[in-house]
Design an enzyme around this catalytic site. Sequence first.
Site: not given
Ligand code: AMP
Length: 391
Positions: A198, A346, A369
């Site tokens: 995000k 999470g 968050g």
């Molecule tokens: P968040 O909920 O924002 O902490 O995002 C977590 C998610 O980010 C996880 O499910 C990861 O698979 C994804 N993620 C991490 N690195 C990447 C990347 N380089 N490209 C796409 N998704 C990613």
Amino acid sequence: MTFLRMEEQDLANKRVLIREDLNVPIKDGAVANDTRIRAALPTIKLALASAKQVIVMCHLGRPVEGVQITEQPEFSLAPVAKHLSKLLETEVSLIADYLENPVALENLTGLILLENVRVNTGEKANADELAERYGKLCDVFVMDAFGTAHRAQASTHGVAKFADVACAGPLLAKELDALEKSLTNPERPMLAIVGGAKVSSKLEVLNTLSKKVDQLIVGGGIANTFLLAAGYPVGNSLCEPDLVDTARQLLDSTNIPLPTDVVVAKEFSENATPITKPVTDVADDEMILDIGPDSSANLASLINDMKTIIWNGPVGVFEFEQFAGGTKRIAQAVAANQGFSIAGGGETIAAIDEFQVTSEISYISTGGGAFLEYVQGIELPAVQVLKERGR
Ligand code: AMP
């Protein structure tokens, strides 16, 4: 803190409604990681031991508001009810028509789980009408969902205005106490690791954290935006070009080491073939899905020197084994660090659990968050209303 606490309430003969954060990953119709459920168990058990009736409400994912759960069964809490029942060794009744038929609820015994609150019209907008209906389901409302405390919604905030008594559950109180203790006077040097997908939501967080910490590590989709800002090719990677200016300013003002090598693939899939290459060589049709071994080794040695570490978000798509190496190395380094480490979110706790370093992290917060907003010094609305009611 000046709010009422559940442990101090006399729950005998009371109907207790607890807002928990049981928003867990579901895979093939079953709970894939139950850390949040296990974290809520002490609160639920404590309430079950003395209350007349215990009702738990929570959300799962992002269903469409106003559309019945039967129309979008992938957001049903059925797998959570089943898992909860197994852990508690007691029957859990999952109830969907609690707003239409609140009287029927009154006659139920055992633990009651209300279906996903996010299908209820007015939940997100924190509508008073809905909040009042939640409030009428109980004598005592217990807010225990730290993970959603940053959202002013009907089940987290509004309900606390209408219930006869509104108090904090033990888990929420424990989270707040631990965060306050660790952030008031952090030992330095202090590091924040902010990863995940995000990008837009976390760039604001990065802005604030960059002023508090001595060192910032960015990872995942966020790092891609920073790489673009630094002039590297990112091909097809997840990134937000409109935030490149913000990323550039952060790079100028803060110590942010960027990866020197990355793991790329041509598709975002479980079966994608991983290629490790220098960060300068990403092709137009490739996407960066993890940091490479040189980058993670460098970050691990930096992590080693820190006295306080705040971690939220994986540095790669750790759900796919071939792109989990970077996050695993980071998790191991944070675990080995001798200072105070606090991790939340999470995905982050799922990664920490998967790499089996949970016990070596000083404190694991169930919030994502909310954790980040607290770290920024933002008052969490669901806590604010408890304080108002506690006066
Ligand atoms: P968040 O909920 O924002 O902490 O995002 C977590 C998610 O980010 C996880 O499910 C990861 O698979 C994804 N993620 C991490 N690195 C990447 C990347 N380089 N490209 C796409 N998704 C990613």
